[in-house]
Each structure stands twice: as C-alpha cells, then as structure tokens.
Design a protein around this motif. Structure first.
Motif, PDB file in Angstrom:
ATOM      1  N   ASP A 111      76.384  43.616  31.187  1.00 49.61           N
ATOM      2  CA  ASP A 111      77.005  44.933  31.293  1.00 49.61           C
ATOM      3  C   ASP A 111      77.156  45.299  32.764  1.00 49.61           C
ATOM      4  O   ASP A 111      76.654  44.603  33.653  1.00 49.61           O
ATOM      5  N   LEU A 112      77.837  46.399  33.003  1.00 49.94           N
ATOM      6  CA  LEU A 112      78.082  46.855  34.358  1.00 49.94           C
ATOM      7  C   LEU A 112      76.761  47.184  35.061  1.00 49.94           C
ATOM      8  O   LEU A 112      75.777  47.549  34.411  1.00 49.94           O
ATOM      9  N   PRO A 113      76.722  47.071  36.390  1.00 46.88           N
ATOM     10  CA  PRO A 113      75.456  47.283  37.113  1.00 46.88           C
ATOM     11  C   PRO A 113      74.779  48.609  36.798  1.00 46.88           C
ATOM     12  O   PRO A 113      73.551  48.660  36.634  1.00 46.88           O
ATOM     13  N   GLU A 114      75.558  49.710  36.692  1.00 47.33           N
ATOM     14  CA  GLU A 114      74.925  51.001  36.426  1.00 47.33           C
ATOM     15  C   GLU A 114      74.305  51.056  35.040  1.00 47.33           C
ATOM     16  O   GLU A 114      73.296  51.751  34.822  1.00 47.33           O
ATOM     17  N   VAL A 115      74.869  50.315  34.096  1.00 52.45           N
ATOM     18  CA  VAL A 115      74.312  50.283  32.742  1.00 52.45           C
ATOM     19  C   VAL A 115      73.056  49.417  32.714  1.00 52.45           C
ATOM     20  O   VAL A 115      72.058  49.764  32.068  1.00 52.45           O
ATOM     21  N   ILE A 116      73.087  48.291  33.398  1.00 48.53           N
ATOM     22  CA  ILE A 116      71.898  47.442  33.472  1.00 48.53           C
ATOM     23  C   ILE A 116      70.749  48.202  34.125  1.00 48.53           C
ATOM     24  O   ILE A 116      69.590  48.124  33.677  1.00 48.53           O
ATOM     25  N   ASP A 117      71.030  48.959  35.180  1.00 47.96           N
ATOM     26  CA  ASP A 117      69.979  49.770  35.814  1.00 47.96           C
ATOM     27  C   ASP A 117      69.402  50.768  34.810  1.00 47.96           C
ATOM     28  O   ASP A 117      68.182  51.011  34.788  1.00 47.96           O
ATOM     29  N   ARG A 130      67.309  38.560  28.968  1.00 50.07           N
ATOM     30  CA  ARG A 130      67.786  38.494  30.348  1.00 50.07           C
ATOM     31  C   ARG A 130      68.911  39.504  30.549  1.00 50.07           C
ATOM     32  O   ARG A 130      69.820  39.592  29.721  1.00 50.07           O
ATOM     33  N   LEU A 131      68.848  40.259  31.629  1.00 50.66           N
ATOM     34  CA  LEU A 131      69.847  41.273  31.938  1.00 50.66           C
ATOM     35  C   LEU A 131      70.757  40.769  33.046  1.00 50.66           C
ATOM     36  O   LEU A 131      70.287  40.362  34.107  1.00 50.66           O
ATOM     37  N   VAL A 132      72.058  40.805  32.807  1.00 48.41           N
ATOM     38  CA  VAL A 132      73.038  40.296  33.760  1.00 48.41           C
ATOM     39  C   VAL A 132      73.996  41.428  34.131  1.00 48.41           C
ATOM     40  O   VAL A 132      74.697  41.964  33.282  1.00 48.41           O
ATOM     41  N   SER A 133      74.003  41.782  35.418  1.00 53.86           N
ATOM     42  CA  SER A 133      74.910  42.817  35.918  1.00 53.86           C
ATOM     43  C   SER A 133      76.268  42.198  36.217  1.00 53.86           C
ATOM     44  O   SER A 133      76.417  41.461  37.197  1.00 53.86           O
ATOM     45  N   SER A 134      77.245  42.483  35.372  1.00 57.17           N
ATOM     46  CA  SER A 134      78.556  41.867  35.549  1.00 57.17           C
ATOM     47  C   SER A 134      79.573  42.540  34.646  1.00 57.17           C
ATOM     48  O   SER A 134      79.243  42.998  33.551  1.00 57.17           O
ATOM     49  N   SER A 135      80.811  42.573  35.115  1.00 57.05           N
ATOM     50  CA  SER A 135      81.904  42.887  34.209  1.00 57.05           C
ATOM     51  C   SER A 135      82.041  41.743  33.220  1.00 57.05           C
ATOM     52  O   SER A 135      81.868  40.570  33.580  1.00 57.05           O
TER      53      SER A 135
END
Length: 272
Positions: A111-117, A130-135
């Motif tokens: 998901d987008l970086p702000e959502v992962i945060d 595992r959390l991946v910050s990405s479009s």
C-alpha cells in the motif's frame, strides 16, 4: 491509549469508509462477520466516522459479506496450498490476516507509504506479515514476494480506481511472475462507474467516494480472459446474509451472469 488522528487524500480515505462499515456490522449481535480488530480500530482512530460516512446501516452488511467472500477465497487457496503467500494489494486497514491466518501463511501487504505508516501505528506487527510501501502500479513490489510456492493476490476495493490499461498491466505482471497463483478482486459494473462520475453515489451526509475509472461488463470479462498467462476467470458467490435481500435475493440473482454483471462482483483470475 491515545487516539490517533488520521488525514488522508480522497482515495486512501476510502479505507476508513470500508473500516467503518465493517465495524458497524461487527458490533451487531447478529453480525455476519467476526472482526474485533475493526471495532478496536474505530475506537482508536480520532475521526468523525458517523458525521463523515453516516450511521453505516445501509452498506454495513454488504461490505461485511464482500469481506467474507474474500476470506472464503483465501481460506480455500490456503487449504489447497500449504504455506502459500497472500499478497494484499491496497489493503488499507483491512484485518483479514487475523481472520484467516492458518498459522503458516506468509502475508505481504502492499500500500501507499502513508497507509503503511498507519498500519504500523494501529495494528500489531507479525513475523509472517511483511509491509511494503509502494504504489500497486510500481512493479517493484513483486520483488518482495518470495518465490517457490503458490501465491494468491487480493485486490479488494482497489481496481475500480485504476484506468483499464493499468488494470490489465497489473494482472499481466502478476500472472507472468506469480505462478502457480491467482488474483481475487472485486469489480463494479460499467453503469455504476458512470453514475459515480456524475456524483450519484453520495451518502445522506454528503460524502461520495472518489469517482471510479474501471468497470466490468461481458466484453471486459472476455478481455480479461485473453490476458497473457490468465487461464480462467470466474465469479465467486457472495455468502448469504440476513434478511430477504442478502439471504435470498442477491445470492439467487448473482447466479445469472447477465444479472451479476449489473451488480458488484467478486471474481477470481487463475494464472496458467
């Protein structure tokens, strides 16, 4: 515990809309979904849910049944592929991992970086998540998926916000690199896409989700079946819920392809 303020752009904000409706349904004594994390999240987040989205009663059961349909697809895949990986694209604050965890699944949230945060702040960490910050449109997220086993990709409440060419490219990338595997996704009919563009999906509070871009009809389903490495596309049946509409009318109506395509569908594309 201090409440967490949330401010998101219109499309990411829809994660709060779906969370709210799951929580509204989950707190009912006759709920069709067991989602204690959704209830906890609504309490922890400092956001005017009811003022923004309404009381949720109109859509809560349908949202929960959609989530349960995805849950069933994931459980079925895990039952057939021990130790498989699930890649949840645009997962938002969905709590599916805790609903379907079989003790072995490897889970990748993209998901987008702000959502992962936000997920890191609000949801417990887990060694198999595992959390991946990405479009989702950036093919780099595929490098985070371990090879050597079956992979199920989920896209709940996501693809309708993408352009058709982007949807096709995303499915092609998944189908070419994640085999054996499949993609479970929901799709709205084309007529509803047009209605959303005219602002016709507005709630009594004035809230309207961002306009959709991609919808499905018979021609588009045929197009999906022709994408490289896509072996088959089929519709899944929604679980039965409460009342005449959700227990009888919708389950029966969605067995007829022409009728189903007039409604929101949950589909699975199997990779060949």
């Amino acid at each position: 515990m201090a409440r967490v303020g949330v401010s998101l752009d219109p499309i990411p904000e829809t994660l709060l809309w779906t969370l709210w409706h799951r929580a509204v349904e989950a707190r009912r004594p006759d709920s069709v979904i067991d989602d204690p994390f959704a209830l906890e999240l609504v309490e922890r987040i400092d956001f005017p849910f009811s003022e923004r989205f309404g009381n949720g009663e109109a859509f809560s059961q349908w949202q929960a049944l959609r989530a349960r349909c995805f849950d069933g697809a994931v459980r079925s895949f895990l039952g057939a592929h021990h130790g498989a990986t699930v890649v949840a694209l645009g997962e938002g604050l969905e709590t599916q991992f805790w609903r379907v965890d079989d003790g072995h699944v490897r889970w990748v949230t993209v998901d987008l970086p702000e959502v992962i945060d936000l997920r890191r702040t609000l949801l417990p960490a887990h060694e198999r998540n595992r959390l991946v910050s990405s479009s989702v449109l950036d093919p780099g997220w595929l490098d985070a998926v371990e090879r050597g086993g079956a992979v199920l990709v989920t896209a709940q409440g996501l693809l309708m916000y993408l352009a058709a060419d982007d949807v096709h490219a995303l499915i092609e990338r998944c189908a070419s690199r994640l085999r054996p595997g499949a993609l479970v996704f929901d799709a709205v009919p084309r007529w509803l896409v047009e209605r959303s563009r005219r602002g016709g999906l507005r709630a009594p509070t004035g809230y309207a989700p961002p306009a959709w871009s991609w919808g499905v009809d018979a021609a588009e389903e045929r197009r999906l079946r022709t994408l490289p490495h896509v072996a088959a596309v089929r519709a899944l049946r929604l679980p039965r819920g409460r009342g005449v509409v959700h227990r009888w009318a919708l389950p029966v109506a969605t067995r007829v392809p022409a009728v189903r395509r007039r409604l929101l569908s949950v589909l699975v594309a199997r990779f060949g």
